[in-house]
Design a protein around this motif. Sequence first.
Motif, PDB file in Angstrom:
ATOM      1  N   ILE A   1      22.306 -26.434  34.301  1.00 49.72           N
ATOM      2  CA  ILE A   1      21.841 -26.222  32.845  1.00 49.72           C
ATOM      3  C   ILE A   1      22.972 -25.717  31.802  1.00 49.72           C
ATOM      4  CG2 ILE A   1      20.265 -24.702  31.167  1.00 49.72           C
ATOM      5  CD1 ILE A   1      18.393 -24.776  33.667  1.00 49.72           C
ATOM      6  N   VAL A   2      23.909 -24.776  32.498  1.00 49.65           N
ATOM      7  CA  VAL A   2      24.939 -24.455  31.621  1.00 49.65           C
ATOM      8  C   VAL A   2      25.914 -25.590  31.195  1.00 49.65           C
ATOM      9  CG1 VAL A   2      26.985 -23.018  31.877  1.00 49.65           C
ATOM     10  CG2 VAL A   2      24.858 -21.982  32.676  1.00 49.65           C
ATOM     11  N   PHE A   3      26.251 -26.469  32.329  1.00 50.09           N
ATOM     12  CA  PHE A   3      27.036 -27.456  31.796  1.00 50.09           C
ATOM     13  C   PHE A   3      26.528 -28.528  31.024  1.00 50.09           C
ATOM     14  CE2 PHE A   3      29.342 -31.712  32.526  1.00 50.09           C
ATOM     15  CZ  PHE A   3      30.475 -31.120  32.395  1.00 50.09           C
ATOM     16  N   ARG A   4      25.251 -28.652  31.103  1.00 46.25           N
ATOM     17  CA  ARG A   4      24.428 -29.785  30.230  1.00 46.25           C
ATOM     18  C   ARG A   4      24.627 -28.980  28.801  1.00 46.25           C
ATOM     19  NH1 ARG A   4      18.381 -28.845  30.382  1.00 46.25           N
ATOM     20  NH2 ARG A   4      19.209 -27.210  28.987  1.00 46.25           N
ATOM     21  N   ASP A   5      24.191 -27.639  28.700  1.00 47.84           N
ATOM     22  CA  ASP A   5      24.206 -27.014  27.432  1.00 47.84           C
ATOM     23  C   ASP A   5      25.674 -27.099  26.677  1.00 47.84           C
ATOM     24  OD1 ASP A   5      21.613 -26.684  27.757  1.00 47.84           O
ATOM     25  OD2 ASP A   5      22.014 -24.679  27.859  1.00 47.84           O
ATOM     26  N   MET A   6      26.670 -26.987  27.466  1.00 47.04           N
ATOM     27  CA  MET A   6      28.056 -27.065  26.893  1.00 47.04           C
ATOM     28  C   MET A   6      28.254 -28.321  26.495  1.00 47.04           C
ATOM     29  SD  MET A   6      30.125 -25.117  29.899  1.00 47.04           S
ATOM     30  CE  MET A   6      31.612 -25.727  29.718  1.00 47.04           C
ATOM     31  N   LEU A   7      27.737 -29.613  27.141  1.00 46.89           N
ATOM     32  CA  LEU A   7      28.297 -30.669  26.884  1.00 46.89           C
ATOM     33  C   LEU A   7      27.448 -31.115  25.657  1.00 46.89           C
ATOM     34  CD1 LEU A   7      29.645 -33.586  27.350  1.00 46.89           C
ATOM     35  CD2 LEU A   7      27.737 -34.051  28.985  1.00 46.89           C
TER      36      LEU A   7
ATOM     37  N   GLU B   1      32.742 -16.702  24.740  1.00 45.84           N
ATOM     38  CA  GLU B   1      31.622 -17.517  25.186  1.00 45.84           C
ATOM     39  C   GLU B   1      31.914 -18.597  26.235  1.00 45.84           C
ATOM     40  OE1 GLU B   1      29.534 -21.471  23.313  1.00 45.84           O
ATOM     41  OE2 GLU B   1      29.728 -19.530  21.932  1.00 45.84           O
ATOM     42  N   ILE B   2      33.327 -18.799  26.196  1.00 52.34           N
ATOM     43  CA  ILE B   2      33.689 -19.637  27.315  1.00 52.34           C
ATOM     44  C   ILE B   2      34.008 -18.983  28.656  1.00 52.34           C
ATOM     45  CG2 ILE B   2      35.798 -21.063  28.100  1.00 52.34           C
ATOM     46  CD1 ILE B   2      36.551 -21.799  25.001  1.00 52.34           C
ATOM     47  N   HIS B   3      34.267 -17.783  28.440  1.00 58.73           N
ATOM     48  CA  HIS B   3      34.443 -16.893  29.731  1.00 58.73           C
ATOM     49  C   HIS B   3      32.794 -16.748  30.305  1.00 58.73           C
ATOM     50  CE1 HIS B   3      35.957 -12.767  31.321  1.00 58.73           C
ATOM     51  NE2 HIS B   3      35.958 -13.680  32.303  1.00 58.73           N
ATOM     52  N   LEU B   4      32.051 -16.470  29.482  1.00 59.07           N
ATOM     53  CA  LEU B   4      30.587 -16.379  30.169  1.00 59.07           C
ATOM     54  C   LEU B   4      30.024 -17.584  30.648  1.00 59.07           C
ATOM     55  CD1 LEU B   4      28.837 -14.280  27.318  1.00 59.07           C
ATOM     56  CD2 LEU B   4      29.464 -13.345  29.646  1.00 59.07           C
ATOM     57  N   GLN B   5      30.620 -18.948  30.049  1.00 65.20           N
ATOM     58  CA  GLN B   5      30.219 -20.097  30.736  1.00 65.20           C
ATOM     59  C   GLN B   5      30.878 -20.239  32.093  1.00 65.20           C
ATOM     60  OE1 GLN B   5      31.676 -22.313  27.365  1.00 65.20           O
ATOM     61  NE2 GLN B   5      29.512 -22.612  26.494  1.00 65.20           N
ATOM     62  N   MET B   6      31.933 -19.621  32.143  1.00 65.48           N
ATOM     63  CA  MET B   6      32.862 -19.999  33.496  1.00 65.48           C
ATOM     64  C   MET B   6      32.257 -18.992  34.505  1.00 65.48           C
ATOM     65  SD  MET B   6      34.754 -22.432  32.966  1.00 65.48           S
ATOM     66  CE  MET B   6      33.620 -23.075  31.775  1.00 65.48           C
ATOM     67  N   LYS B   7      31.650 -17.809  34.010  1.00 63.64           N
ATOM     68  CA  LYS B   7      31.035 -16.734  35.133  1.00 63.64           C
ATOM     69  C   LYS B   7      29.791 -17.378  35.482  1.00 63.64           C
ATOM     70  CE  LYS B   7      32.747 -12.551  33.645  1.00 63.64           C
ATOM     71  NZ  LYS B   7      33.155 -12.306  35.164  1.00 63.64           N
ATOM     72  N   ALA B   8      29.187 -18.368  34.717  1.00 62.76           N
ATOM     73  CA  ALA B   8      28.190 -18.835  35.427  1.00 62.76           C
ATOM     74  C   ALA B   8      28.460 -19.861  36.600  1.00 62.76           C
ATOM     75  CB  ALA B   8      27.301 -19.604  34.279  1.00 62.76           C
ATOM     76  N   PHE B   9      29.593 -20.384  36.358  1.00 65.40           N
ATOM     77  CA  PHE B   9      30.060 -21.304  37.676  1.00 65.40           C
ATOM     78  C   PHE B   9      30.744 -20.526  38.693  1.00 65.40           C
ATOM     79  CE2 PHE B   9      30.173 -24.316  33.813  1.00 65.40           C
ATOM     80  CZ  PHE B   9      29.274 -25.060  34.225  1.00 65.40           C
ATOM     81  N   ALA B  10      31.485 -19.401  38.233  1.00 70.51           N
ATOM     82  CA  ALA B  10      32.205 -18.605  39.244  1.00 70.51           C
ATOM     83  C   ALA B  10      31.914 -17.226  38.831  1.00 70.51           C
ATOM     84  CB  ALA B  10      33.627 -19.169  39.348  1.00 70.51           C
ATOM     85  N   PRO B  11      31.119 -16.392  39.150  1.00 77.38           N
ATOM     86  CA  PRO B  11      30.735 -14.786  38.785  1.00 77.38           C
ATOM     87  C   PRO B  11      32.014 -14.016  38.834  1.00 77.38           C
ATOM     88  CG  PRO B  11      28.865 -15.905  40.339  1.00 77.38           C
ATOM     89  CD  PRO B  11      30.129 -16.833  40.402  1.00 77.38           C
ATOM     90  N   ASP B  12      32.830 -14.378  39.836  1.00 77.50           N
ATOM     91  CA  ASP B  12      34.205 -13.565  39.858  1.00 77.50           C
ATOM     92  C   ASP B  12      35.174 -14.027  39.179  1.00 77.50           C
ATOM     93  OD1 ASP B  12      32.593 -11.686  41.521  1.00 77.50           O
ATOM     94  OD2 ASP B  12      33.153 -12.732  43.198  1.00 77.50           O
ATOM     95  N   VAL B  13      35.288 -15.008  38.499  1.00 73.59           N
ATOM     96  CA  VAL B  13      36.390 -15.560  37.568  1.00 73.59           C
ATOM     97  C   VAL B  13      37.246 -14.615  37.174  1.00 73.59           C
ATOM     98  CG1 VAL B  13      35.137 -16.168  35.423  1.00 73.59           C
ATOM     99  CG2 VAL B  13      36.751 -17.754  36.383  1.00 73.59           C
TER     100      VAL B  13
END
Length: 176
Positions: A6-12, A106-118
């Motif tokens: 869902i995060v990736f879909r919304d980003m795109l 916002e990008i940081h939060l999006q990346m945390k959805a993919f990798a919480p410990d980014v």
Amino acid sequence: MQDTGIVFRDMLVGSDLIRHSFELRSESFDAEASGNLVGWLAQEFMLLRCAWFASALAHVRGREHFVAFMHPDGRLAHAVVSTSPQYGGPLAGDGCDILGRRPLQEIHLQMKAFAPDVEVVIGDLIEEIDFTDGEMAALLALAASLPWTSQLVRRGTSTPDGGRLLEIAKRLGYRT
């Protein structure tokens, strides 16, 4: 935790790139051509070569504009170029990638959805010597053709041109 799909879909779907795809359409560049090209750009420079795109732009702007989001094991999650220099404190300003321009937070939060410990790493860009012949020039031409990155590479504003963008993408490996 948010569903990564869902995060990736919304980003795109909400991206500048998707909006731009409608502006690229013309009598000689139809919806299918635009959709195919934009899909390839998103895949190539979000999932495969984001660091190369961000590095090329950072070579114009300065190392402190390269922002990488790294997995704890050292793998790259994503890389963007920031519109303002970053010095290791809280992320400030906007970041740009192939999808468009949005706040770095916002990008940081999006990346945390993919990798919480980014982890955020500033300035660790790909060196010029590592680009193949003509690759950096093609990436900068790509950036100059996108409204959200054209000013970052000091090329002014760009006019949507599907044919020109297609030719640049072919130089970067796109096959129709």
